[in-house]
Design an enzyme around this catalytic site. Structure first.
Site, PDB file in Angstrom:
ATOM      1  N   ASP A  56      10.960  10.688  -8.742  1.00  0.00           N
ATOM      2  CA  ASP A  56      10.677  10.131  -7.413  1.00  0.00           C
ATOM      3  C   ASP A  56      11.675   8.756  -7.239  1.00  0.00           C
ATOM      4  O   ASP A  56      11.447   7.758  -6.238  1.00  0.00           O
ATOM      5  CB  ASP A  56       9.422   9.638  -7.187  1.00  0.00           C
ATOM      6  CG  ASP A  56       8.930   9.401  -5.484  1.00  0.00           C
ATOM      7  OD1 ASP A  56       9.752   9.844  -4.735  1.00  0.00           O
ATOM      8  OD2 ASP A  56       8.081   8.625  -5.289  1.00  0.00           O
ATOM      9  N   THR A  66       0.731  -1.064  -0.032  1.00  0.00           N
ATOM     10  CA  THR A  66      -0.035   0.034  -0.017  1.00  0.00           C
ATOM     11  C   THR A  66       0.988   1.292   0.045  1.00  0.00           C
ATOM     12  O   THR A  66       1.919   1.379   0.541  1.00  0.00           O
ATOM     13  CB  THR A  66      -0.800   0.036   1.309  1.00  0.00           C
ATOM     14  OG1 THR A  66      -0.015  -0.055   2.378  1.00  0.00           O
ATOM     15  CG2 THR A  66      -1.929  -1.190   1.223  1.00  0.00           C
TER      16      THR A  66
END
Length: 518
Positions: free
Chosen positions: A407, A263
């Site tokens: 990122d 998640t």
């Protein structure tokens, strides 16, 4: 007693044969002789009843005799009491009077929606009730003794009473009881209690505060319901996403979905076993990773800055529609992964994209995902190997794929089969992005700090790594001046695009971007 029997009983005994007219008269006596009786017997009421019963038995012999007992008729009522007779007469009069009132009501009201009633003028006799005083059915009564009376409303003129006893509609007690009764109009889920039964008196200030709180709770519950129905939760999916997954399983594309493996702030990743493809040219891997992008923007609200300035999606960007942003976010990762796969960079293989659900190949084995680079313990040789491989992938990503990861860190690099794999490229942009070089410098800083802490002696600092990846030659002594030159280059790039309207090809892979080619 019939006339024939009376005539036979009253006639004197014949001395001889009668005259001729008696035998021919239809009303003459019969030839049968009857017993003589006195006048007292003739007037006897008991004898009349006996004769009547004999005639009825003779006429209806098949009727079964009724059980013995008194008939429940008016004859059995004791009529010797004058009080009883007066009550019976009064009851009959009351019934006729009530019937007359009902006829008058029907005549006056007719078909009108507004009707009048003579209920208060009706005569309900106490002896007319069939139920006893002890057996009272409260369901049939107009007044429920267990329910508190609602406060009476003031008339339209705004006050009741006269003189010193006048009470206006602004009376504190009247307003308090009205406010208590109005609380019943709140939403069912807002518990107000039995304020009327306790004769609770709420002031206007308290009632307005409760009313506002009830409306706020109703809107909040509606928002929570909408969020539950139309957004993905922490480790669950909304009904629409669940339907997409069911369709994939029913179509045979996926064999089964085992569970959640990861998640993040932007998505939830599930593990699944691959099935059979409908086309021969597409091969579905044995194990797949299903990336479901979250449809809520609460955790990652700055998605738009990665999309609105990307020339591939600039014309389709709509900040007012977050649903479109999420689908474009998933589409953007699919295109970026396709570029990386064509360049030979280790990354997940794209299987299919359905709205905001992206199916990729699984990096791992037997439902166990490959560890992140920050969680794995590598030897010095493996760490050195991972560093050079990461540097090579960054150069390939910049020059061949024309992309900047934006990122890149040890959190988005996996260690599997002795090499580094890049994941999570949904935010990746092209170098011509207004902030593309800033994102690249941030990636270089994260990579350089990680491998320097990992003990790689060959690891260079972020400024040298930036020049090695981008091919630029920025000679600045400190980081502040270095970032200033980067911002100047981005400004030149933005002016060039605005003046010439030049956009790089969506899948361009021909070396460095021409804007920065010195």
């Amino acid at each position: 007693m019939d006339s024939v029997g009376v005539a036979a009983a009253a006639a004197p005994p014949a001395a001889g044969p009668g005259p001729a007219w008696q035998s021919k008269c239809p009303w003459g006596t019969s030839n049968t002789t009857s017993m003589s009786c006195s006048l007292a017997d003739v007037m006897s009421e008991q004898l009349a009843k006996e004769l009547q019963l004999e005639e009825e038995n003779a006429a209806f012999p098949e009727v079964v005799a009724v059980a013995e007992g008194p008939f429940i008729t008016g004859e059995n009522i004791d009529t010797s009491s004058d009080l009883m007779l007066a009550q019976m007469l009064q009851m009959e009069f009351d019934r006729e009077y009530d019937a007359q009132l009902r006829r008058e009501e029907k005549k006056i009201n007719g078909d009108s929606k507004v009707s009048i009633s003579f209920e208060n003028y009706r005569k309900v006799h106490p002896y007319d009730s069939d139920s006893s005083e002890d057996e009272v059915d409260w369901q049939d009564t107009r007044h429920d003794p267990y329910r508190a009376d609602k406060p009476t409303t003031t008339p339209r003129r705004g006050f009741i009473g006269k003189g010193k006893d006048i009470t206006t509609k602004h009376d504190e007690v009247v307003c308090g009881r009205k406010n208590t009764a109005r609380m019943e109009n709140f939403a069912p889920e807002f518990q107000v209690g039995d304020g009327i039964g306790m004769d609770l008196k709420l002031s206007n200030q308290v009632f307005n505060a409760l009313k506002q709180h009830a409306y706020s709770e109703e809107r909040r519950s509606a928002r929570l319901h909408e969020k539950k129905e139309h957004s993905t939760a922490e480790k669950a999916v909304d009904p629409k996403t669940r339907l997409l997954l069911y369709k994939m399983v029913n179509a045979g594309m996926l064999e089964t979905i085992t569970g959640c493996i990861s998640t993040g702030k932007e998505s939830v990743v599930f593990h699944a076993y691959g099935g059979k493809s409908a086309t021969e040219d597409k091969v579905i891997p044995p194990e797949c990773a299903i990336k479901v992008f979250k449809t809520t923007l609460n955790e990652f609200k700055n998605r738009d800055k990665y999309i609105k300035d990307d020339y591939r999606f600039k014309d389709r960007f709509s900040k007012l529609n977050p649903r479109k942003i999420i689908r474009m976010w998933a589409e953007k990762e699919m295109h970026n992964l396709t570029r990386m796969q064509n360049a030979g960079i280790p990354c997940p293989q794209v299987v299919i994209l359905k709205k905001h659900v992206l199916v990729m190949s699984f990096i791992g084995k037997d439902q166990i995902p490959a560890p992140k680079l920050k969680d794995v313990t590598l030897s010095s040789e493996d760490m050195k190997k991972a560093y050079y491989q990461t540097l090579n992938m960054m150069q390939q990503l910049y020059k061949e794929c024309n992309l900047v990861h934006a990122d890149l860190s040890e959190y988005n690099m996996l260690w599997h089969d002795g090499k580094v794999w890049l994941i999570d490229v949904s935010q990746s942009v092209e170098p011509t992005h207004p902030h593309g070089l800033e994102f690249l410098f941030r990636d270089c800083r994260n990579v350089a700090q990680f491998f320097q802490k990992g003990g790689v002696a060959e690891a260079v600092n972020e400024r040298e790594l930036f020049n090695a990846v981008s091919g630029l030659n920025i000679t600045a002594d400190n980081e502040v001046d270095f970032q200033a030159e980067i911002e100047a280059l981005e400004k030149m790039n933005e002016d060039h695009v605005q003046n010439h309207g030049k956009k790089l090809s969506t899948f361009s892979s021909d070396g460095d971007p021409p804007i920065y080619d010195e």
